[in-house]
Design a protein around this motif. Sequence first.
Motif, PDB file in Angstrom:
ATOM      1  N   ALA A   1       9.185  -6.178   1.468  1.00  0.00           N
ATOM      2  CA  ALA A   1       9.329  -4.853   0.845  1.00  0.00           C
ATOM      3  C   ALA A   1       7.950  -4.244   0.579  1.00  0.00           C
ATOM      4  N   LEU A   2       7.059  -5.052   0.012  1.00  0.00           N
ATOM      5  CA  LEU A   2       5.702  -4.586  -0.280  1.00  0.00           C
ATOM      6  C   LEU A   2       4.999  -4.148   1.003  1.00  0.00           C
ATOM      7  N   ASN A   3       5.095  -5.005   2.023  1.00  0.00           N
ATOM      8  CA  ASN A   3       4.401  -4.735   3.271  1.00  0.00           C
ATOM      9  C   ASN A   3       4.915  -3.444   3.925  1.00  0.00           C
ATOM     10  N   GLU A   4       6.268  -3.322   3.980  1.00  0.00           N
ATOM     11  CA  GLU A   4       6.846  -2.132   4.632  1.00  0.00           C
ATOM     12  C   GLU A   4       6.478  -0.858   3.879  1.00  0.00           C
ATOM     13  N   LEU A   5       6.535  -0.912   2.546  1.00  0.00           N
ATOM     14  CA  LEU A   5       6.243   0.279   1.753  1.00  0.00           C
ATOM     15  C   LEU A   5       4.783   0.708   1.916  1.00  0.00           C
ATOM     16  N   VAL A   6       3.878  -0.274   1.861  1.00  0.00           N
ATOM     17  CA  VAL A   6       2.457   0.082   1.988  1.00  0.00           C
ATOM     18  C   VAL A   6       2.156   0.567   3.411  1.00  0.00           C
ATOM     19  N   LYS A   7       2.888   0.024   4.376  1.00  0.00           N
ATOM     20  CA  LYS A   7       2.703   0.489   5.758  1.00  0.00           C
ATOM     21  C   LYS A   7       3.078   1.978   5.869  1.00  0.00           C
ATOM     22  N   VAL A   8       4.206   2.336   5.259  1.00  0.00           N
ATOM     23  CA  VAL A   8       4.669   3.725   5.293  1.00  0.00           C
ATOM     24  C   VAL A   8       3.657   4.657   4.600  1.00  0.00           C
ATOM     25  N   ASP A   9       3.121   4.198   3.469  1.00  0.00           N
ATOM     26  CA  ASP A   9       2.198   5.044   2.687  1.00  0.00           C
ATOM     27  C   ASP A   9       0.734   4.615   2.849  1.00  0.00           C
ATOM     28  N   LYS A  10       0.425   4.054   4.016  1.00  0.00           N
ATOM     29  CA  LYS A  10      -0.918   3.487   4.230  1.00  0.00           C
ATOM     30  C   LYS A  10      -2.038   4.518   4.023  1.00  0.00           C
ATOM     31  N   ASP A  11      -1.759   5.767   4.392  1.00  0.00           N
ATOM     32  CA  ASP A  11      -2.802   6.793   4.245  1.00  0.00           C
ATOM     33  C   ASP A  11      -3.197   7.020   2.786  1.00  0.00           C
ATOM     34  N   TRP A  12      -2.378   6.503   1.874  1.00  0.00           N
ATOM     35  CA  TRP A  12      -2.675   6.668   0.446  1.00  0.00           C
ATOM     36  C   TRP A  12      -3.637   5.607  -0.077  1.00  0.00           C
ATOM     37  N   VAL A  13      -3.922   4.580   0.724  1.00  0.00           N
ATOM     38  CA  VAL A  13      -4.863   3.556   0.236  1.00  0.00           C
ATOM     39  C   VAL A  13      -6.254   4.163   0.300  1.00  0.00           C
ATOM     40  N   PRO A  14      -6.888   4.412  -0.838  1.00  0.00           N
ATOM     41  CA  PRO A  14      -8.158   5.144  -0.822  1.00  0.00           C
ATOM     42  C   PRO A  14      -9.304   4.271  -0.323  1.00  0.00           C
ATOM     43  N   ASP A  15     -10.388   4.920   0.080  1.00  0.00           N
ATOM     44  CA  ASP A  15     -11.540   4.132   0.550  1.00  0.00           C
ATOM     45  C   ASP A  15     -12.835   4.465  -0.189  1.00  0.00           C
ATOM     46  N   ALA A  16     -12.790   5.379  -1.162  1.00  0.00           N
ATOM     47  CA  ALA A  16     -14.008   5.681  -1.929  1.00  0.00           C
ATOM     48  C   ALA A  16     -14.405   4.437  -2.730  1.00  0.00           C
ATOM     49  N   PRO A  17     -15.705   4.281  -3.039  1.00  0.00           N
ATOM     50  CA  PRO A  17     -16.155   3.070  -3.746  1.00  0.00           C
ATOM     51  C   PRO A  17     -15.369   2.834  -5.044  1.00  0.00           C
ATOM     52  N   GLY A  18     -14.939   1.595  -5.234  1.00  0.00           N
ATOM     53  CA  GLY A  18     -14.263   1.223  -6.480  1.00  0.00           C
ATOM     54  C   GLY A  18     -12.783   1.552  -6.535  1.00  0.00           C
ATOM     55  N   THR A  19     -12.246   2.173  -5.475  1.00  0.00           N
ATOM     56  CA  THR A  19     -10.835   2.587  -5.509  1.00  0.00           C
ATOM     57  C   THR A  19      -9.936   1.527  -4.870  1.00  0.00           C
ATOM     58  N   SER A  20      -8.630   1.651  -5.143  1.00  0.00           N
ATOM     59  CA  SER A  20      -7.632   0.765  -4.535  1.00  0.00           C
ATOM     60  C   SER A  20      -6.263   1.399  -4.717  1.00  0.00           C
ATOM     61  N   LEU A  21      -5.253   0.724  -4.168  1.00  0.00           N
ATOM     62  CA  LEU A  21      -3.872   1.192  -4.347  1.00  0.00           C
ATOM     63  C   LEU A  21      -3.184   0.207  -5.287  1.00  0.00           C
ATOM     64  N   TYR A  22      -2.855   0.668  -6.478  1.00  0.00           N
ATOM     65  CA  TYR A  22      -2.186  -0.191  -7.453  1.00  0.00           C
ATOM     66  C   TYR A  22      -0.700  -0.261  -7.118  1.00  0.00           C
ATOM     67  N   VAL A  23      -0.151  -1.470  -7.103  1.00  0.00           N
ATOM     68  CA  VAL A  23       1.241  -1.696  -6.745  1.00  0.00           C
ATOM     69  C   VAL A  23       1.993  -2.144  -7.997  1.00  0.00           C
ATOM     70  N   ARG A  24       3.062  -1.456  -8.326  1.00  0.00           N
ATOM     71  CA  ARG A  24       3.838  -1.789  -9.529  1.00  0.00           C
ATOM     72  C   ARG A  24       5.284  -2.116  -9.155  1.00  0.00           C
ATOM     73  N   PRO A  25       5.597  -3.409  -8.933  1.00  0.00           N
ATOM     74  CA  PRO A  25       6.992  -3.816  -8.786  1.00  0.00           C
ATOM     75  C   PRO A  25       7.624  -3.928 -10.185  1.00  0.00           C
ATOM     76  N   PHE A  26       8.905  -3.601 -10.308  1.00  0.00           N
ATOM     77  CA  PHE A  26       9.598  -3.817 -11.592  1.00  0.00           C
ATOM     78  C   PHE A  26      11.102  -3.922 -11.383  1.00  0.00           C
ATOM     79  N   VAL A  27      11.752  -4.555 -12.341  1.00  0.00           N
ATOM     80  CA  VAL A  27      13.199  -4.751 -12.289  1.00  0.00           C
ATOM     81  C   VAL A  27      13.801  -4.229 -13.583  1.00  0.00           C
ATOM     82  N   ILE A  28      14.907  -3.480 -13.466  1.00  0.00           N
ATOM     83  CA  ILE A  28      15.578  -2.961 -14.669  1.00  0.00           C
ATOM     84  C   ILE A  28      17.064  -3.322 -14.656  1.00  0.00           C
ATOM     85  N   ALA A  29      17.616  -3.484 -15.858  1.00  0.00           N
ATOM     86  CA  ALA A  29      19.043  -3.766 -16.044  1.00  0.00           C
ATOM     87  C   ALA A  29      19.791  -2.443 -16.082  1.00  0.00           C
ATOM     88  N   THR A  30      20.815  -2.302 -15.220  1.00  0.00           N
ATOM     89  CA  THR A  30      21.419  -0.971 -15.059  1.00  0.00           C
ATOM     90  C   THR A  30      22.872  -0.870 -15.521  1.00  0.00           C
TER      91      THR A  30
END
Length: 355
Positions: free
Chosen positions: A113-142
């Motif tokens: 899931a992580l790999n596919e999602l980041v692949k789709v939004d790969k252009d969002w991974v920044p490249d300026a010094p000190g930057t990154s793409l923060y990934v927040r997985p979470f689970v909720i009771a529905t």
Amino acid sequence: MEISFTQREPLKEKPDQNSLVFGHEFTDHMFVMDYNEENGWHDARIVPYGPIELSPAAMVLHYAQEVFEGLKAYRKPDGSVQFFRPSENFARLNRSNERMCIPPIDPDDAMQALNELVKVDKDWVPDAPGTSLYVRPFVIATDPFIGVRPSHTYQFYIILSPVGSYYPRGLEPARMHIENRYARTVRGGTGEVKCGGNYAASLASQVKAHENGFEQTLWLDGNENKYIEEVGTSNFFFKADGKFYTPALVGTILPGITRKSVIELLKHWGEEVIEKRITIDEFVDLYHQGKIEEVFGTGTAAVISPIGELEYAGEKMVFNNGEIGPYSQKLYDSLFGMQSGHLPDEMGWMVPLDE
Ligand SMILES: *Cc1c(COP(=O)(O)O)cnc(C)c1O
């Protein structure tokens, strides 16, 4: 696992990479998967990022049955993307799930899931010094149910946020106070898992810290108010008399992946690292003997956060003249260097995005 894909139309405009504030911007898509007792985890999908629909009675909103993770993807100088120790995060997610009575998620499915999602939004991974793409997985009771029991239905999400430096002023040492009224967690509680409830319980202390001119709280144990535990979002380390110390994981402390990596890296460099219960009085004694050389926190968001001042019992302790210590700097440079691909991955911690 099959993952369906609904593309956002049109794509959003990307933010200026040089003014990214931590946790404010989100990418075009998110991953969602549902759980029920008949089908287990099912209906994995990548959909446009946006508001979600929940019953106002959804159990997460009332009883906080929720867990989360935090990790990062980095853009290497050659343009490719890599993750830092993601399997550690998914293993911890399942430990959190177990404590909070949430069904486990197959770590291979989570990684896919992580790999596919980041692949789709790969252009969002920044490249300026000190930057990154923060990934927040979470689970909720529905479950739409106002009664106390574990939910029968859940959703697992992954959202992505391009981030700059966690601390806008850079690696500037923080000023901290020690909390003496509130407890973050107690023995037998949920301190060693990553659940939103721990943070809700810590807010009153954060507000108090800010009112009194401090950036963060250093927590002591909730049972005896004696042992040093951790900082709001990071684990605690100090160097004294040439050795490194960090509180032992005794069930009330979050087992940070950055903590584990810093211990492994320091040992790799031939340094001595001691994991034990440390009382605040022992620490103050070492300070009065002039033995504390530097103090820092560790966590995914900031990697290394130097601690310049600590107030306890009316005394202000200052470490390394309130400046970043040489090891704090070296650890940051080494870890961030490996993560961002500017240094070789000598520990074998990086996992490339599978394209
Ligand atoms: C996430 C977290 C940390 C740091 O863990 P990392 O895996 O290094 O990011 C430390 N303390 C608490 C309370 C946390 O929630």
